[in-house]
Design a protein around this motif. Sequence first.
Motif, PDB file in Angstrom:
ATOM      1  N   SER A  13       0.856  -1.186   0.000  1.00 45.42           N
ATOM      2  CA  SER A  13       0.000   0.000   0.000  1.00 45.42           C
ATOM      3  C   SER A  13       0.891   1.233   0.000  1.00 45.42           C
ATOM      4  O   SER A  13       2.089   1.145   0.264  1.00 45.42           O
ATOM      5  CB  SER A  13      -0.926   0.012   1.226  1.00 45.42           C
ATOM      6  N   GLY A  14       0.293   2.380  -0.316  1.00 50.18           N
ATOM      7  CA  GLY A  14       1.024   3.638  -0.250  1.00 50.18           C
ATOM      8  C   GLY A  14       1.446   4.216  -1.580  1.00 50.18           C
ATOM      9  O   GLY A  14       2.022   5.305  -1.633  1.00 50.18           O
ATOM     10  N   GLY A  15       1.181   3.499  -2.668  1.00 49.88           N
ATOM     11  CA  GLY A  15       1.547   4.037  -3.964  1.00 49.88           C
ATOM     12  C   GLY A  15       0.638   5.187  -4.371  1.00 49.88           C
ATOM     13  O   GLY A  15      -0.354   5.477  -3.703  1.00 49.88           O
ATOM     14  N   GLY A  16       0.991   5.846  -5.474  1.00 45.89           N
ATOM     15  CA  GLY A  16       0.171   6.943  -5.957  1.00 45.89           C
ATOM     16  C   GLY A  16       0.921   7.819  -6.929  1.00 45.89           C
ATOM     17  O   GLY A  16       1.987   7.452  -7.428  1.00 45.89           O
ATOM     18  N   LEU A  17       0.344   8.984  -7.196  1.00 46.38           N
ATOM     19  CA  LEU A  17       0.927   9.962  -8.109  1.00 46.38           C
ATOM     20  C   LEU A  17       1.518  11.103  -7.300  1.00 46.38           C
ATOM     21  O   LEU A  17       0.863  11.655  -6.401  1.00 46.38           O
ATOM     22  CB  LEU A  17      -0.157  10.493  -9.056  1.00 46.38           C
TER      23      LEU A  17
END
Length: 121
Positions: free
Chosen positions: A7-11
């Motif tokens: 978890s914790g991914g993003g742009l």
Amino acid sequence: QVQLVESGGGLVQAGGSLRLSCAASGSIFSINTMGWYRQAPGKQRELVATITSEGNTHYADSVKGRFTISRDNAKNTLYLQMNSLKPEDTAVYSCNADIAYYSGSPYFRYWGPGTQVAVSS
């Protein structure tokens, strides 16, 4: 049955930061080495960083000084703090862990499904 979930991914914009987590659950007696890998579109998967159960770390040259790998053994959780992100860090980030089911059992390597990190310029 063992599961790893990232978890914790993003742009994020270039220069920004993200913190990835990888939680291991299931029939776990002990976890040896854990690691983060990444795969960018059209490229092979590459090592980002690893950490042993004693806390010894290893980093790819491309992330040294910017990324920090750590783990919480009580929570069976792996982390990757990513600072000063660059567009070339864009990739799917996956964690792995070498896990033993019981005392004296061999270690088996498990992988999470991955989380997308995108860095815009």
